[in-house]
Scaffold this motif. Sequence first.
Motif, mmCIF file in Angstrom:
data_model
loop_
_atom_site.group_PDB
_atom_site.id
_atom_site.type_symbol
_atom_site.label_atom_id
_atom_site.label_comp_id
_atom_site.label_asym_id
_atom_site.label_seq_id
_atom_site.Cartn_x
_atom_site.Cartn_y
_atom_site.Cartn_z
ATOM 1 N N THR A 22 0.841 -1.198 0.000
ATOM 2 C CA THR A 22 0.000 0.000 0.000
ATOM 3 C C THR A 22 0.879 1.251 0.000
ATOM 4 N N ASP A 23 0.235 2.409 -0.287
ATOM 5 C CA ASP A 23 0.972 3.682 -0.285
ATOM 6 C C ASP A 23 1.556 3.963 1.095
ATOM 7 N N LEU A 24 0.794 3.645 2.150
ATOM 8 C CA LEU A 24 1.285 3.876 3.500
ATOM 9 C C LEU A 24 2.492 2.986 3.785
ATOM 10 N N ALA A 25 2.419 1.735 3.390
ATOM 11 C CA ALA A 25 3.540 0.816 3.600
ATOM 12 C C ALA A 25 4.773 1.276 2.819
ATOM 13 N N GLN A 26 4.560 1.803 1.606
ATOM 14 C CA GLN A 26 5.690 2.300 0.816
ATOM 15 C C GLN A 26 6.377 3.466 1.512
ATOM 16 N N ALA A 27 5.589 4.346 2.116
ATOM 17 C CA ALA A 27 6.169 5.470 2.841
ATOM 18 C C ALA A 27 6.949 4.986 4.055
ATOM 19 N N PRO A 80 10.054 14.320 19.023
ATOM 20 C CA PRO A 80 10.053 13.155 19.919
ATOM 21 C C PRO A 80 9.566 11.917 19.167
ATOM 22 N N ASP A 81 10.074 10.733 19.544
ATOM 23 C CA ASP A 81 9.685 9.497 18.849
ATOM 24 C C ASP A 81 8.178 9.282 18.887
ATOM 25 N N SER A 82 7.517 9.773 19.944
ATOM 26 C CA SER A 82 6.076 9.553 20.092
ATOM 27 C C SER A 82 5.263 10.139 18.946
ATOM 28 N N ILE A 83 5.771 11.183 18.290
ATOM 29 C CA ILE A 83 5.053 11.745 17.122
ATOM 30 C C ILE A 83 5.888 11.669 15.851
ATOM 31 N N ALA A 84 7.209 11.434 15.996
ATOM 32 C CA ALA A 84 8.057 11.295 14.811
ATOM 33 C C ALA A 84 7.611 10.108 13.962
ATOM 34 N N LEU A 85 6.989 9.088 14.600
ATOM 35 C CA LEU A 85 6.567 7.892 13.862
ATOM 36 C C LEU A 85 5.462 8.187 12.840
ATOM 37 N N PHE A 86 4.860 9.392 12.895
ATOM 38 C CA PHE A 86 3.844 9.752 11.893
ATOM 39 C C PHE A 86 4.460 10.334 10.619
ATOM 40 N N PHE A 87 5.767 10.655 10.648
ATOM 41 C CA PHE A 87 6.386 11.403 9.551
ATOM 42 C C PHE A 87 7.403 10.534 8.798
ATOM 43 N N TYR A 88 7.334 10.625 7.444
ATOM 44 C CA TYR A 88 8.224 9.843 6.596
ATOM 45 C C TYR A 88 8.643 10.667 5.382
ATOM 46 N N PRO A 89 9.841 10.396 4.833
ATOM 47 C CA PRO A 89 10.293 11.155 3.659
ATOM 48 C C PRO A 89 9.286 11.032 2.515
ATOM 49 N N ALA A 90 9.047 12.154 1.868
ATOM 50 C CA ALA A 90 8.059 12.156 0.785
ATOM 51 C C ALA A 90 8.568 11.423 -0.441
ATOM 52 N N GLU A 91 9.861 11.587 -0.741
ATOM 53 C CA GLU A 91 10.386 10.990 -1.972
ATOM 54 C C GLU A 91 11.632 10.144 -1.736
ATOM 55 N N ILE A 108 3.563 13.699 6.964
ATOM 56 C CA ILE A 108 2.616 12.613 7.243
ATOM 57 C C ILE A 108 2.081 12.108 5.906
ATOM 58 N N PRO A 109 2.211 10.810 5.603
ATOM 59 C CA PRO A 109 1.719 10.285 4.325
ATOM 60 C C PRO A 109 0.225 10.547 4.147
ATOM 61 N N ALA A 110 -0.189 10.745 2.908
ATOM 62 C CA ALA A 110 -1.587 11.069 2.618
ATOM 63 C C ALA A 110 -2.543 10.011 3.164
ATOM 64 N N ALA A 111 -2.156 8.729 3.066
ATOM 65 C CA ALA A 111 -3.024 7.661 3.558
ATOM 66 C C ALA A 111 -3.218 7.758 5.068
ATOM 67 N N LEU A 112 -2.149 8.141 5.793
ATOM 68 C CA LEU A 112 -2.249 8.292 7.240
ATOM 69 C C LEU A 112 -3.034 9.558 7.605
ATOM 70 N N VAL A 113 -2.908 10.587 6.791
ATOM 71 C CA VAL A 113 -3.705 11.800 6.996
ATOM 72 C C VAL A 113 -5.190 11.464 6.916
ATOM 73 N N ALA A 114 -5.564 10.655 5.911
ATOM 74 C CA ALA A 114 -6.969 10.277 5.747
ATOM 75 C C ALA A 114 -7.474 9.476 6.949
ATOM 76 N N LEU A 115 -6.637 8.580 7.491
ATOM 77 C CA LEU A 115 -7.029 7.786 8.650
ATOM 78 C C LEU A 115 -7.215 8.656 9.893
ATOM 79 N N MET A 116 -6.282 9.592 10.104
ATOM 80 C CA MET A 116 -6.302 10.361 11.348
ATOM 81 C C MET A 116 -7.351 11.467 11.337
ATOM 82 N N THR A 117 -7.598 12.063 10.197
ATOM 83 C CA THR A 117 -8.597 13.136 10.148
ATOM 84 C C THR A 117 -10.016 12.610 10.336
ATOM 85 N N SER A 118 -10.187 11.297 10.358
ATOM 86 C CA SER A 118 -11.519 10.740 10.608
ATOM 87 C C SER A 118 -11.902 10.857 12.085
#
Length: 583
Positions: free
Chosen positions: A2-7, A106-117, A125-135
Amino acid sequence: MTDLAQAIATETVDTLKKYYATLFGVKPKQTRKADLTSALAHGFADTSHLQAYWRQLPELQRQLIQECLFTYNGRVDRKRFRMKYGDFPEKPRGSRSFFGYDSGLPDSIALFFYPAESNYGPKQIPAALVALMTSFVEPPAADTLVTAVLPEPLPAGCSMIQREATVLNELSALLILLQNQQLKVGEKTGQPSGATLKKVAKEVHEYYPATTCPEAAGMEFIVAYGWVQLIANSPFCKQSKTTLAPARKTDQKPVATIKVLWEHWLKNRKQDEFRRIDNIKGQNGKGKRYFTNPVERREAIIAALRECPVNTWVSFDQLSRHMFITGSQLLVTTEPEYLYLYDANYGMLHSSWFLLESRYLRCFLLEYAATLGLIDVVIAPPEMVGMDEDRTWGTDDMDCLSRYDGLQYIRLTPLGAYILGLADDYQPSEKVSTETPLNIHRQGRIVFEAPPTPWEQQFLSLYAEQDKGHVWMLSSRKIMETLQVGGNVAELQQFLLARESQPFLPEDCESFLTNSVKNADGVKFQTEALVYSCKSVEMADLIINDKALAKFCQRLGKLQIVLPKSKEKSFREGLNTLGIGCV
């Protein structure tokens, strides 16, 4: 995958192990990168687990993620966040990486962020994770523009300039100068001459009487400069070499004229207000190509002005802060490193809202918005404000960076609300002047019983000449000049009667004003004419006596002939028929 897994897979195994332990609270049994990636992707996709993890985060960390999800397009904006919340959830000291693009979180929120390219790009924050969290994550609290109550009395050196109260008088004075062709600018640059600025400054209410520090040269001509530029850029003006001349009659109401001046300036792509910040060098070199469109910058400022409540003071710092926090599209240049102070090698500027965009904002507000009366202002001498937030190489010995640094507060006026489209019509909120008692004598002699206010002097100067002390004389020339640019004799009568103890004007004064109204259109412009000079009296006689040419030609002296410009072609053809050449 998935896109999230790729990120997630863009991170190293060691980083993924750390994120796994943080998200699930236990050390991972998996050792392969693919297994760790899959486990993290499934953990994020488990909404109940993700919500539980989210709820246990510290409030400041949740606020940062909210802003990243809804405001910062998935990325971190440290400066904007710190400005809004006064703090930032930094990574503990000693745990930051010296390689690559460490997020510094901090690691507690760094885990939400990944290199875009790639591993070397800014993290988000990957787009797929943005969609999950904004719900389930609520949007952050919106930043609101904080209003202010002016201190009483104002601090030493500060002064309130009520621009709305003087703008209509100044407009008439400037249009008279234009009508008399008294405004001079550079033929190629369009910059007003020093003599013109001094002449205009006598007709307007400037912010400062003189320059008080070397870095603010020209601070006594801010309003004058703005007026000349606004007039020169308007459809009412045309430039003939170095002289500005009327292009068409301003036969509309003064407020409508101001609206035209404003709207035409907003569309002006040739003039960039940032050029007036002349202590910042490099604007004519390579840096010139990276400047943004000034039209778009003005639109960003107007959007912020529309948020200001009418007749309410807002500190400049709060307005600038609000624009910065809310992500205003006010951007001066995409490559600020080409700009510098003093020395191109050592004075290179960094990207700083307070150094560049805030300076541009001050200039636009003081030189254009305030000049046209859209805002009233409170100002201090520029050197009193200081540069605490703007310090960079080369500024240690500077008292200020520009002549506009003294702007302290602004207040959107009813005129500004109308011009910006916030009101359907213009209704001044209060009387613009006090009433100094006066006596009106015969032959238009006006004597004030006390020194008139600056506004009263400015208004009366449109219709009368000052004699000695508090004595003024009505002037036929000034009255006619003012009537031709939108003035009103009834307004003058109202001004006089409101200050005269008698309920009527002297008979000769009343008659004088009545005749002025009657004669205001005594001569009307018909058409442009051409004047030709004949070689001899006999030749002039021959032309004037010709039946075809006599229909539109008239004698002017012995040798000259005048005719409408529209008849030039017919005139030349008639001369050729008579066997007379025209050079």
